[in-house]
Design a protein around this motif. Structure first.
Motif, PDB file in Angstrom:
ATOM      1  N   THR A  17       0.830  -1.210   0.000  1.00  0.00           N
ATOM      2  CA  THR A  17       0.000   0.000   0.000  1.00  0.00           C
ATOM      3  C   THR A  17       0.856   1.248   0.000  1.00  0.00           C
ATOM      4  O   THR A  17       0.655   2.184  -0.764  1.00  0.00           O
ATOM      5  CB  THR A  17      -0.911   0.006   1.250  1.00  0.00           C
ATOM      6  OG1 THR A  17      -1.446  -1.294   1.416  1.00  0.00           O
ATOM      7  CG2 THR A  17      -2.007   1.025   1.120  1.00  0.00           C
ATOM      8  N   SER A  28      -2.076   3.140 -12.525  1.00  0.00           N
ATOM      9  CA  SER A  28      -2.834   2.335 -13.478  1.00  0.00           C
ATOM     10  C   SER A  28      -2.877   0.856 -13.091  1.00  0.00           C
ATOM     11  O   SER A  28      -3.615   0.082 -13.686  1.00  0.00           O
ATOM     12  CB  SER A  28      -2.236   2.477 -14.873  1.00  0.00           C
ATOM     13  OG  SER A  28      -0.953   1.861 -14.884  1.00  0.00           O
ATOM     14  N   LEU A  29      -2.038   0.465 -12.096  1.00  0.00           N
ATOM     15  CA  LEU A  29      -1.956  -0.960 -11.774  1.00  0.00           C
ATOM     16  C   LEU A  29      -3.118  -1.400 -10.896  1.00  0.00           C
ATOM     17  O   LEU A  29      -3.477  -0.721  -9.938  1.00  0.00           O
ATOM     18  CB  LEU A  29      -0.647  -1.263 -11.049  1.00  0.00           C
ATOM     19  CG  LEU A  29       0.586  -1.410 -11.942  1.00  0.00           C
ATOM     20  CD1 LEU A  29       1.793  -1.660 -11.054  1.00  0.00           C
ATOM     21  CD2 LEU A  29       0.405  -2.547 -12.924  1.00  0.00           C
ATOM     22  N   ASP A  30      -3.642  -2.570 -11.243  1.00  0.00           N
ATOM     23  CA  ASP A  30      -4.691  -3.170 -10.447  1.00  0.00           C
ATOM     24  C   ASP A  30      -4.030  -3.903  -9.277  1.00  0.00           C
ATOM     25  O   ASP A  30      -3.076  -4.669  -9.457  1.00  0.00           O
ATOM     26  CB  ASP A  30      -5.459  -4.150 -11.348  1.00  0.00           C
ATOM     27  CG  ASP A  30      -6.396  -5.006 -10.540  1.00  0.00           C
ATOM     28  OD1 ASP A  30      -6.965  -4.465  -9.569  1.00  0.00           O
ATOM     29  OD2 ASP A  30      -6.522  -6.202 -10.862  1.00  0.00           O
ATOM     30  N   ARG A  31      -4.528  -3.648  -8.084  1.00  0.00           N
ATOM     31  CA  ARG A  31      -3.880  -4.188  -6.903  1.00  0.00           C
ATOM     32  C   ARG A  31      -3.844  -5.715  -6.916  1.00  0.00           C
ATOM     33  O   ARG A  31      -2.821  -6.324  -6.558  1.00  0.00           O
ATOM     34  CB  ARG A  31      -4.610  -3.680  -5.649  1.00  0.00           C
ATOM     35  CG  ARG A  31      -3.772  -3.822  -4.401  1.00  0.00           C
ATOM     36  CD  ARG A  31      -4.550  -3.527  -3.133  1.00  0.00           C
ATOM     37  NE  ARG A  31      -3.976  -4.318  -2.065  1.00  0.00           N
ATOM     38  CZ  ARG A  31      -2.956  -3.902  -1.321  1.00  0.00           C
ATOM     39  NH1 ARG A  31      -2.429  -2.718  -1.518  1.00  0.00           N
ATOM     40  NH2 ARG A  31      -2.453  -4.684  -0.391  1.00  0.00           N
ATOM     41  N   ASP A  32      -4.916  -6.343  -7.326  1.00  0.00           N
ATOM     42  CA  ASP A  32      -4.957  -7.814  -7.370  1.00  0.00           C
ATOM     43  C   ASP A  32      -3.910  -8.363  -8.338  1.00  0.00           C
ATOM     44  O   ASP A  32      -3.257  -9.374  -8.087  1.00  0.00           O
ATOM     45  CB  ASP A  32      -6.340  -8.302  -7.801  1.00  0.00           C
ATOM     46  CG  ASP A  32      -7.368  -7.997  -6.723  1.00  0.00           C
ATOM     47  OD1 ASP A  32      -6.923  -7.798  -5.566  1.00  0.00           O
ATOM     48  OD2 ASP A  32      -8.558  -7.951  -7.041  1.00  0.00           O
ATOM     49  N   HIS A  33      -3.783  -7.636  -9.451  1.00  0.00           N
ATOM     50  CA  HIS A  33      -2.787  -7.995 -10.455  1.00  0.00           C
ATOM     51  C   HIS A  33      -1.383  -7.985  -9.835  1.00  0.00           C
ATOM     52  O   HIS A  33      -0.598  -8.916 -10.005  1.00  0.00           O
ATOM     53  CB  HIS A  33      -2.888  -6.953 -11.581  1.00  0.00           C
ATOM     54  CG  HIS A  33      -2.184  -7.366 -12.823  1.00  0.00           C
ATOM     55  ND1 HIS A  33      -2.852  -7.601 -14.000  1.00  0.00           N
ATOM     56  CD2 HIS A  33      -0.894  -7.610 -13.067  1.00  0.00           C
ATOM     57  CE1 HIS A  33      -1.976  -7.960 -14.916  1.00  0.00           C
ATOM     58  NE2 HIS A  33      -0.777  -7.973 -14.375  1.00  0.00           N
TER      59      HIS A  33
END
Lengths: 329, 236, 291
Positions: B194, B219-224
């Motif tokens: 985080t 732009s990054l997805d956290r799950d990714h």
């Protein structure tokens, strides 16, 4: 994959070694006493090199004071012979004495590391040398002869001494060989490679080192015994000289620190150099010192280390080797 | 933006163990990049190789258009690379001020003992105390300040929050925000995802010595990121 | 009164040992290595001064000032050729390499100067012989006082250098964590070379005092090394102030030991050294169980 101890070479070499010992045993019957005396010197060098390597190569203990035990062996022989004990038993007693004295010394010397151990041992050798010098009965500073050996005819005396040297060399080589092959051997190699890691794996480092220290004490004592038997005269300055440590370091470094075969090779080389440059002298010692330093810096595993690496050759089966088997098609 | 750091095909080994495998990455001047990944992913080794503390087995490190792969660490400091090493590594017998002043290597700029103490005011009172007597947070502040003393163009931070209480970490990051605000280029290793996503403009995720994911933090997805972090989904 | 005099002479002698030991202590402090050729470097320094005295007829003290830069250069060269390489190769390599070096230096000196004993005493002026008779049993020699004064200044100066100057901090930083020092821009190679140069310079100073106090020959080095190492260990390895005190303790042990029996002087020093080692690393228990 399969783990091997003996290779074909080491099997052959083991057999060849036994033959060599038997052949050597006949040397005094065939050759002149001065050749026998020279070969005795060679055996003494082999013994010294192997013992110093046992300490430094397997125990990580760099001693500059093994001359303490050489001196104890030599002076012990003179002392016991002076007490009326017949010379050859006196020699055995003196060897045991050197081993016995090494035990209390080990109690605190083995607490020391690196330079403290190296110079600590040197100081111990100095202290023992001073004690000997203070004793008038041992000739004080001027030296003393092992006159009791004069009762033997020179040819026989030289032969007996040679056989004793051969016996000592074989015994100590065998002791180290079986020690390294025993379950203890693996832990000794572990200490050699990384002392702290070995300790954390539960290897009893102190006990293992003590074993090597006492073995080296006995072995160097035996060498001292042989020196006095071979030369018949000793004096404290030379028998307690740090020069012995210099020779041992040279032989082991050039031959190969931490290899079984290396110190023997180093001893043969030093012997060859000594016989070639009989004058000795400073240049010869400059060469020895410089060679030892260069090997320490550039070729820390010595000549034998190179042989092992390049040829994969192992004459004496103290280690293990992993043999890759071709998987079945 | 001009390219400040360029790493290409970097291989780092410890004996037989390969810690970094063929890593290539680029950092532009003024960027803040977070290097993330599980323990043993090779992040620390990568930073140490960039700083010159680890000699790579293969590959190149280019800094400000010159190849510094073979340059010793202290010369890289003079060029403008500073690493805050894992575990802080202060000089324990030197005082706070001595720790700072010993690191003032050549490059001129805004950072000196006074300005560092302004950013880390908690050190003011400790100025003449040996570093060994400081608390963990104070030591971390000295470690960062010490790196700033060389006025780096590229600041590498290795797990500055390790072993610190959350409140202290907040304080350290607040001070770091000041530093980043000055326009410094920063590459930081951070375990806390985080925090990494919040402070960094770009994120690089490593797994088993390789870069497995790279992208703008926003732009990054956290799950990714999480799945790349644990290696749940290998990139094609 | 004789015992008071013995202690006083011991302090003077010990100040000499402290100067000899200073360089050994510096190198151990900064690089964690013991240079086994340290004593031989001191003797080499004495020969360098001796040569200049012979060639120019200058006083030994002036000749020393001339030989000092040569010894400093030698220190740099020694570091860059031998020690730097050995540092990377584990703890035994520096000992082995410097032991080899020690043999080389001793025998090169034999070749250059023959085994004859030499002295710098005659060329040092009245300082060698001047002394004050305080009472009948107590005398203070000018040389003893000079050596003590130099020792105190040397150690005091080094202490100031290490605690007050940036170069001193760099040396301490490198000693404590060479890797981290590199990362803050300190050239550890240069720091090591500087430390060795400093060590060789102080060894040369020790050699000067050796030559003025008594005599030396090409193989005097090992004895000087042993005394220097004893001083370092007695004072606590890694502590410069300790080395000064350790040297003095060793000197006093030797002169007081000589009161018991002249041949007991060196022995008393050795015993003090071994006793310190036993106390510091003691607690050894003999386990009679087989390994």
């Amino acid at each position: 994959m399969q783990v091997q101890r003996w290779t074909r070479t080491s099997r052959w070499f083991g057999a060849a070694f036994c033959v060599l010992v038997v052949v050597l045993a006949f040397v005094p019957l065939v050759f002149d006493p001065d050749i026998v005396q020279k070969l005795t010197t060679l055996l003494i060098l082999v013994l010294l090199a192997v013992m110093w390597n046992a300490l430094a190569g397997y125990g990580g203990l760099l001693s500059v004071g093994q001359q303490a035990f050489i001196g104890i062996g030599a002076y012990g022989t003179v002392f016991f012979a002076g007490q009326g004990i017949s010379p050859y038993p006196a020699m055995l007693l003196a060897t045991v004495l050197a081993g016995a004295i090494s035990l209390p010394i080990s109690l605190f010397a083995l607490r020391l590391r690196a330079a403290q151990f190296a110079i600590g041992m040197w100081v111990i050798a100095e202290v023992i040398s001073i004690v000997v010098r203070l004793d008038q009965n041992l000739g004080a500073g001027t030296g003393i002869s092992l006159i009791q050996l004069n009762q033997y005819e020179p040819n026989f005396r030289q032969a007996y001494t040679f056989w004793l040297a051969l016996a000592f060399t074989v015994i100590f080589l065998a002791a180290l060989f079986f020690l390294l092959r025993s379950p203890l051997g693996a832990s000794l190699r572990a200490i050699r490679d990384d002392e702290d890691a070995a300790r954390s794996l539960g290897v009893r480092v102190a006990a293992r080192k003590r074993l090597l220290f006492v073995l080296a004490g006995l072995g160097c004592g035996a060498a001292g015994v042989l020196i006095v038997a071979n030369t018949l005269f000793i004096e404290p300055t030379s028998i307690f000289s740090v020069q012995w440590s210099a020779y041992m370091i040279f032989m082991v470094l050039v031959g190969g620190l931490g290899t079984f075969e290396g110190p023997i090779l180093g001893a043969i080389l030093l012997f060859a150099i000594q016989t070639t440059f009989t004058q000795g002298g400073p240049w010869y010692l400059v060469g020895l010192g410089a060679t030892a330093a260069l090997f320490a810096l550039l070729l820390p595993r010595g000549l034998w280390g190179v042989v092992e690496e390049r040829l994969g050759l192992q004459l004496i089966a103290v280690g293990f080797r992993v043999v890759e088997k071709k998987p079945d098609a | 933006m001009s390219l400040l750091l360029e790493v290409s095909g970097l291989d780092c080994r410890y004996g037989l163990l390969q810690a970094v495998r063929g890593v290539s990455l680029e950092v532009a001047a003024g960027e803040t990049v977070a290097l993330i990944g599980a323990n043993g992913a090779g992040k620390t080794t990568l930073l140490r190789a960039v700083a010159g503390a680890h000699r790579p087995h293969a590959g190149r490190v280019i800094f400000d258009r010159s190849d510094i792969t073979r340059m010793p660490a202290h010369e890289r400091v003079a060029r403008g690379i500073a690493l805050v090493p894992e575990g802080r590594r202060l000089f324990p017998s030197l005082t706070v001020e001595e720790n700072l002043r010993v690191a003032a290597a050549g490059r001129r700029g805004r950072w000196n003992v006074r300005t560092v103490l302004e950013v880390f005011p908690l050190l003011q009172a400790r100025r003449h105390m040996p570093a060994a007597t400081l608390s963990g947070g104070e030591q971390q502040a000295v470690a960062i300040g010490r790196a700033l003393m060389s006025n780096p163009r590229l600041l590498l931070l290795d797990e500055v929050s390790l072993g610190l209480a959350p409140v202290v970490v907040d304080a350290v990051y607040r001070s770091l925000a000041d530093v980043i605000g000055e326009g410094a280029t920063v590459v930081l290793v951070e375990q806390d995802l985080t925090r990494a996503l919040k402070v960094a403009g770009r994120v690089i995720c490593m797994l088993e010595g390789r870069v497995v994911l790279e992208g703008e933090a926003a732009s990054l997805d956290r799950d990714h990121v999480v799945s790349a972090y644990f290696g749940l989904r290998r990139p094609a | 009164m004789t015992i008071v005099n013995a202690v006083l002479q011991g302090i003077f002698l010990g100040a000499f040992y402290a100067v000899l030991a200073c360089g050994l202590s510096i190198m151990f402090g900064v690089m964690r290595i013991i240079n086994l050729a340290h004593g031989d470097l001191a003797v080499l320094g004495a020969y360098a001064t001796f040569v200049i005295v012979e060639q120019t007829g200058a006083s030994a003290l002036i000749a020393f000032v001339v030989s000092l830069p040569l010894m400093i250069v030698l220190g740099y060269v020694l570091q860059l050729t031998v020690l730097e390489r050995s540092l990377k190769a584990g703890i035994l390599t520096p000992l082995l390499a410097t032991f080899g070096l020690s043999i080389v230096v001793q025998n090169l000196l034999q070749l250059a100067f023959s085994p004859d004993v030499r002295s710098l005493g005659g060329s040092a002026g009245t300082i060698t012989t001047a002394s004050w008779q305080v009472t009948s049993g107590l005398s203070v020699s000018a040389l003893g006082l000079l050596v003590l004064l130099v020792a105190v200044l040397l150690f005091g100066g080094l202490q100031l250098f290490l605690s007050r100057t940036r170069v001193g901090w760099m040396m301490r930083a490198t000693a404590e964590d060479a890797d981290a020092a590199e990362l803050v821009g300190i050239d550890s190679r240069a720091v090591y070379a500087r430390a060795t140069a400093l060590a060789v310079a102080t060894a040369a100073l020790g050699g000067l005092f050796l030559g003025i106090r008594s005599v030396f020959d090409p193989v005097s080095g090992p004895t000087q090394l042993i005394f220097a190492f004893e001083a370092v260990v007695i004072g606590g390895m890694g502590s410069l102030r300790g080395t000064l005190l350790g040297g003095i303790a060793l000197g006093v042990a030797q002169t007081v030991g000589a009161q018991i029996h002249p041949q007991f002087a060196v022995m008393a020093g050795h015993l003090l050294f071994l006793a310190v080692l036993i106390v510091r690393f003691g607690g050894a228990r003999l386990r009679l169980r087989p390994v």
